[in-house]
Design a protein around this motif. Structure first.
Motif, short mmCIF file in Angstrom:
data_model
loop_
_atom_site.label_atom_id
_atom_site.label_comp_id
_atom_site.label_asym_id
_atom_site.label_seq_id
_atom_site.Cartn_x
_atom_site.Cartn_y
_atom_site.Cartn_z
N ALA A 1 0.81 -1.22 0.00
CA ALA A 1 0.00 0.00 0.00
C ALA A 1 0.84 1.26 0.00
CB ALA A 1 -0.93 0.01 1.22
N ASN A 2 2.13 1.13 0.31
CA ASN A 2 3.02 2.30 0.39
C ASN A 2 4.30 2.04 -0.40
OD1 ASN A 2 1.74 4.16 2.73
ND2 ASN A 2 1.54 2.00 3.31
N SER A 3 4.14 1.78 -1.68
CA SER A 3 5.29 1.46 -2.52
C SER A 3 6.19 2.69 -2.66
CB SER A 3 4.82 1.01 -3.91
OG SER A 3 4.05 2.01 -4.52
N ARG A 4 7.49 2.45 -2.82
CA ARG A 4 8.47 3.52 -2.90
C ARG A 4 9.27 3.42 -4.20
NH1 ARG A 4 9.02 5.96 2.31
NH2 ARG A 4 7.21 5.24 3.48
N THR B 1 13.97 6.44 7.28
CA THR B 1 14.19 7.40 6.20
C THR B 1 13.16 8.53 6.26
OG1 THR B 1 15.15 5.71 4.75
CG2 THR B 1 14.26 7.69 3.70
N ASP B 2 11.90 8.19 6.49
CA ASP B 2 10.85 9.20 6.58
C ASP B 2 11.12 10.17 7.73
OD1 ASP B 2 9.68 7.91 4.47
OD2 ASP B 2 8.09 6.96 5.65
N ARG B 3 11.61 9.65 8.85
CA ARG B 3 11.93 10.52 9.99
C ARG B 3 13.08 11.45 9.64
NH1 ARG B 3 11.74 5.80 14.66
NH2 ARG B 3 9.46 5.58 14.75
N PRO C 1 0.62 11.48 -1.84
CA PRO C 1 -0.62 11.63 -1.07
C PRO C 1 -1.85 11.87 -1.94
CG PRO C 1 0.78 13.57 -0.84
CD PRO C 1 1.61 12.51 -1.51
N TRP C 2 -1.66 12.33 -3.18
CA TRP C 2 -2.81 12.52 -4.07
C TRP C 2 -3.14 11.25 -4.83
CZ3 TRP C 2 1.21 16.35 -4.83
CH2 TRP C 2 2.28 15.87 -5.59
N GLY C 3 -2.42 10.15 -4.53
CA GLY C 3 -2.69 8.88 -5.18
C GLY C 3 -1.76 8.67 -6.36
N GLY D 1 11.01 11.03 -2.27
CA GLY D 1 11.37 11.39 -0.91
C GLY D 1 10.55 10.67 0.14
N GLY D 2 10.61 11.18 1.37
CA GLY D 2 9.91 10.58 2.50
C GLY D 2 8.42 10.52 2.28
N ASN D 3 7.82 9.33 2.48
CA ASN D 3 6.39 9.10 2.29
C ASN D 3 5.93 9.40 0.87
OD1 ASN D 3 6.36 10.25 5.51
ND2 ASN D 3 5.31 8.33 5.07
N GLY D 4 6.86 9.54 -0.09
CA GLY D 4 6.49 9.88 -1.46
C GLY D 4 5.87 11.25 -1.59
N CYS D 5 6.16 12.13 -0.63
CA CYS D 5 5.47 13.43 -0.54
C CYS D 5 6.33 14.62 -0.95
CB CYS D 5 4.99 13.66 0.89
SG CYS D 5 3.71 12.51 1.43
N HIS D 6 7.54 14.39 -1.40
CA HIS D 6 8.45 15.50 -1.61
C HIS D 6 8.69 15.80 -3.10
CE1 HIS D 6 9.27 14.54 2.59
NE2 HIS D 6 9.79 15.74 2.70
N ILE D 7 8.93 17.06 -3.36
CA ILE D 7 9.32 17.54 -4.68
C ILE D 7 10.68 18.20 -4.55
CG2 ILE D 7 8.80 19.16 -6.55
CD1 ILE D 7 5.84 18.78 -5.89
N ALA D 8 11.60 17.87 -5.45
CA ALA D 8 12.93 18.48 -5.47
C ALA D 8 13.08 19.26 -6.76
CB ALA D 8 14.01 17.41 -5.38
N ALA D 9 13.72 20.43 -6.67
CA ALA D 9 13.93 21.27 -7.85
C ALA D 9 15.37 21.74 -7.90
CB ALA D 9 12.98 22.48 -7.80
#
Length: 482
Positions: free
Chosen positions: A48-51, A75-77, A312-314, A377-385
């Motif tokens: 349910a939380n694939s990376r 890693t998320d922490r 988080p948006w699926g 990134g952590g929890n699949g929630c990050h954007i890097a630029a």
């Protein structure tokens, strides 16, 4: 009531709704639940939380589900802290280059000038030890150094698990499929792939190939003059399809449903629907950066990415992340109804108008063009630029985008970060001087990373302390004081 009175199927269904902390507490209550969680709970959570984890993929296959969840949790922490190891992957190059990155489950390829540097990902059986990133060898695509033969884009394609096949674009318009031959790890002299390992695609004339995107066996290439070519890596498929944007063009992104093109114009970001292995010649969506219909202005999009599978948006291919010339990173959702009714100066556009972003982010201290974007990134929630000056990488957690932060790459080069690749625990990037990594995972040691060929001080690098494996970097938050 005893827990084992209920059928195991009911308890397994309940496990689908528990977070990591809940699973850990449940496993401590009895031997029955310990067995149940170890047998099913951790596997359910991983599914349910694939990376996205290219550099860890071979190691994760060796680790137990519990060990994988533990690694991701630590890693998320570290992402939340944020806490990471900053390392250059090579000593400083000679001159100022414009590198590009490509990555698969075995290797990171760094293309700079006429060289391709291969970094191989190690396999760690011990979950407490980070999988290594080691320099394998260098390839030279042109025996004579000349600017017209500089590599301007590179991307990996599947090749049956060998992970040595790339598509390479050049400044002179050449596009070719290259199978990089096996080489002795750590070889001092670059290997030159012979003609038998290379196949040219005469699609772009003499215009530089600015971007290549792949999705399975499908490839999308884009020239500086705006010629987009959609074709297959398979020889049995239909001939290539050409789309002419007729504007200065920069970036591509290819998914199962869409081809997204970035250019310089009044409508610099367009989406073309993909159906039956063909791309629509006209845009299905125009994605705008403006929130004011009456005052559009020309801009440019230099980097495009999709959302990670665990975002988080699926895991939706309707989400498009883009980096713009004005220093803004936009997130568009093709399912959104927020649209501009008209675009002055644009003669035609899809029904419904241009689509507004659902989220916009920027570094308020550094309004510089965004050269590349990546998500994970952590929890699949990050954007890097990767930004245009001072080797700065900006990060945002989309769950709290107003609390973003930025960090200078090791060495603080006065350079853009030309290319970034973000996975669950690592950010790979490249400046004009060297490739680097920010490692948020546990278990990093000195031997995890390639040794540098010159003393760090000669390259402007400073160790954090005598025992640490990382180098000093400057980090700052995006929050402005009131």
């Amino acid at each position: 009531m005893l827990a084992d009175v209920l059928p195991s199927d009911i308890w397994i269904t309940i496990l689908h709704h528990l977070e990591v902390a809940d699973l850990a507490k449940l496993a401590q209550t009895s031997r029955y639940f310990l067995t149940l969680v170890n047998e099913y709970g951790w596997k359910i959570h991983l599914k349910a939380n694939s990376r996205t984890a290219w550099s860890l993929s071979k190691s994760l296959q060796l680790w137990t589900p519990y060990a994988q969840v533990r690694h991701h949790t630590i890693t998320d922490r570290n992402w939340s802290a944020p806490r990471f190891v900053a390392r250059p992957l090579a000593s400083k190059w000679t001159g100022k280059l414009q590198p590009h990155l490509a990555i698969n489950g075995s290797r990171l390829f760094v293309a700079a000038a006429s060289h391709i540097y291969s970094y191989k990902f190690g396999r760690s059986e011990d979950p407490a030890s980070a999988p290594s990133i080691q320099f394998e060898c260098a390839y030279m695509t042109n025996r004579v150094l000349q600017a017209a033969r500089d590599i301007t884009s590179i991307e990996c394609v599947p090749d049956g698990g060998f992970d040595r096949t790339v598509y390479v674009g050049y400044a002179d318009g050449t596009l070719e499929r290259v199978v990089l031959p096996a080489c002795k790890p750590g070889a001092q002299s670059p290997v030159h792939p012979e003609a038998t390992h290379r196949e040219k695609k005469p699609y772009h004339g003499t215009d530089a190939v600015e971007s290549i995107s792949t999705n399975g066996d499908h490839i999308l290439s884009l020239s500086s003059s705006g010629t987009a070519v959609f074709f297959s890596n398979s020889v049995t498929d239909s001939p290539p399809q050409f789309i002419e944007l007729r504007v200065r063009s920069w970036a591509t992104h290819l998914s199962n449903k869409h081809a997204v093109l970035g250019a310089s114009s009044l409508t610099p970001l367009t989406v073309h629907a993909l159906q039956e292995s063909r791309i629509s010649s006209t845009p299905s969506h125009i994605l705008t950066n403006s929130t004011h219909d009456d005052h559009p202005r020309a801009s440019a999009v230099y980097g495009i990415s999709g959302a990670p599978r665990s975002a988080p948006w699926g895991a939706s291919e309707s989400v498009v992340i883009s980096g713009w010339y004005d220093g803004v990173v936009n997130v568009h959702d093709l399912r959104s109804s927020r649209r501009a009714h008209r675009i002055p100066g644009v003669s035609s556009y899809p029904s419904g108008g241009a689509l507004y972003p659902v989220m916009s982010m920027c570094d308020p201290w550094l309004f510089e063009p965004i050269y590349d974007v990546s998500a994970g990134g952590g929890n699949g929630c990050h954007i890097a630029a990767g930004t245009a000056r001072h080797s700065v990488v900006a990060f945002w957690d989309v769950r709290a985008a107003n609390r973003g932060w930025s960090v200078h790459a090791p060495g603080n080069d006065s350079s853009p970060v030309y290319s970034v690749k973000l996975e669950s625990s690592r950010l790979f990037g490249a400046t004009q001087s060297r490739p680097f990594v920010f490692d948020f995972g546990p278990g990093a040691k000195e031997e995890t990373y390639p040794p540098l060929t010159r003393p760090p001080k000669e390259d402007g690098l400073k160790r954090r302390d005598s025992s640490g494996v990382g180098f000093y970097v400057t980090r700052y938050g995006h929050t402005r004081p009131h």
